[in-house]
Scaffold this active site. Structure first.
Site, mmCIF file in Angstrom:
data_model
loop_
_atom_site.group_PDB
_atom_site.id
_atom_site.type_symbol
_atom_site.label_atom_id
_atom_site.label_comp_id
_atom_site.label_asym_id
_atom_site.label_seq_id
_atom_site.Cartn_x
_atom_site.Cartn_y
_atom_site.Cartn_z
ATOM 1 N N ALA A 25 0.806 -1.223 0.000
ATOM 2 C CA ALA A 25 0.000 0.000 0.000
ATOM 3 C C ALA A 25 0.841 1.276 0.000
ATOM 4 C CB ALA A 25 -0.939 -0.003 1.211
ATOM 5 N N PHE B 35 -6.392 1.415 3.370
ATOM 6 C CA PHE B 35 -7.690 1.299 4.060
ATOM 7 C C PHE B 35 -7.553 0.738 5.469
ATOM 8 C CE2 PHE B 35 -7.432 -2.788 1.829
ATOM 9 C CZ PHE B 35 -7.738 -3.660 2.856
ATOM 10 N N HIS C 126 -3.724 -9.185 -5.463
ATOM 11 C CA HIS C 126 -5.078 -8.975 -4.946
ATOM 12 C C HIS C 126 -6.047 -8.499 -6.019
ATOM 13 C CE1 HIS C 126 -3.131 -8.494 -0.684
ATOM 14 N NE2 HIS C 126 -3.189 -9.736 -1.079
ATOM 15 N N CYS D 104 -19.310 -9.716 -14.945
ATOM 16 C CA CYS D 104 -20.635 -10.232 -14.609
ATOM 17 C C CYS D 104 -20.468 -11.630 -14.032
ATOM 18 C CB CYS D 104 -21.510 -10.268 -15.860
ATOM 19 S SG CYS D 104 -23.067 -11.144 -15.595
ATOM 20 N N CYS E 162 -22.569 -14.100 -16.773
ATOM 21 C CA CYS E 162 -22.123 -14.389 -18.153
ATOM 22 C C CYS E 162 -20.674 -13.990 -18.404
ATOM 23 C CB CYS E 162 -23.042 -13.709 -19.165
ATOM 24 S SG CYS E 162 -22.751 -11.929 -19.346
ATOM 25 N N THR F 21 5.325 -2.014 2.278
ATOM 26 C CA THR F 21 4.472 -3.047 2.862
ATOM 27 C C THR F 21 4.948 -3.365 4.277
ATOM 28 O OG1 THR F 21 3.834 -5.386 2.762
ATOM 29 C CG2 THR F 21 5.856 -4.775 1.617
ATOM 30 N N SER F 22 3.995 -3.619 5.153
ATOM 31 C CA SER F 22 4.352 -3.971 6.529
ATOM 32 C C SER F 22 4.725 -5.450 6.616
ATOM 33 C CB SER F 22 3.172 -3.693 7.458
ATOM 34 O OG SER F 22 2.046 -4.426 7.024
#
Ligand SMILES: [Zn+2]
Length: 240
Positions: free
Chosen positions: A23, A34, A120, A128, A131, A190-191
């Protein structure tokens, strides 16, 4: 030689660099992590982000999921920053072989990178569930409630790995391949707290593991070179 000089020397010498990012790579583009819950968030949502971004929550409360998703995850105006651009330049120069990322914002591709392994998934891909029809992130952003397929009316799901969901096996295998064959592995932003992604660095077999993070991580002891600085500060010093 200080750590930055050592870093630049290795970058100069290597033609098989792999970058593994989290992140922190995108926070300098204004995309919030987040996990760092802010006050505004607390007022707007009844559940923690980890709950909302889980498979069962998506199934049981899709409208609330999409309210959070549109407000917090779809940052479509965000622009790549110096780290994204320098990584793209390194790839173009034949020095960097791949980027493994935990981010879902597509900013590496926007900066021009080609070989990006998105552990991720990506908010830029939505399909969709009935389909398989593709829907753009803009269309998801501008839809209301649960976005529906223009072809069959089925529900559309982002190609993003939610909590409780497994990683894409092909992406994971590719990441293992590139990391295990890398001469130099740069880890940044990144942690290294989330598995299985964090376990990927154990596949690295070289002796140029560079860890760039402002704060300490559980894997600091594994690094051949530890740089406690912002990614932008470090990458802006690379000259090609
Ligand atoms: Zn459909």
């Amino acid at each position: 030689m200080d750590t930055i000089e050592q870093f630049l020397k290795w970058v100069k010498e290597s033609d098989n660099i792999v970058f593994f990012g989290g992140a922190g790579v995108s926070t300098e583009s204004g995309i919030p992590d987040f996990r760092s819950v802010d006050g505004l968030y607390n007022q707007q949502y009844k559940y923690p982000p980890e709950t909302i971004l889980s498979h069962s929550f998506y199934r049981n409360n899709p409208e609330e999921f999409y309210r959070f998703y549109r407000n917090k995850m779809l940052c479509l105006d965000a622009k790549p920053n110096i780290t994204h651009y320098k990584l793209a330049e390194l790839e173009k120069a034949g020095k960097l072989k791949g980027i493994v990322t935990q981010n879902i914002d597509g900013l590496h591709q926007k900066a021009g990178s080609k070989n990006v392994m998105e552990l991720h998934g990506s908010v830029l891909r939505n399909y969709c569930e009935r389909c398989g029809e593709f829907m753009s992130a803009e269309d998801v952003l501008h839809s209301e409630g649960i976005p529906t397929c223009p072809v069959c009316g089925g529900p559309v799901k982002p190609d993003v790995v939610l909590y409780e969901e497994g990683l894409n096996q092909k992406t994971l295998q590719d990441a293992v391949f590139y990391i295990s064959h890398a001469d130099m592995l740069i880890i940044g932003g990144t942690s290294l707290a989330v598995y299985p992604a964090a376990g990927l660095i154990d596949y690295y077999r070289g002796n140029k593991l560079v860890l760039i993070n402002k704060s300490a991580t559980p894997k600091d002891g594994r690094a051949d070179l530890l740089i406690q600085d912002g990614l932008g500060n470090v990458f802006s010093k690379i000259e090609l």
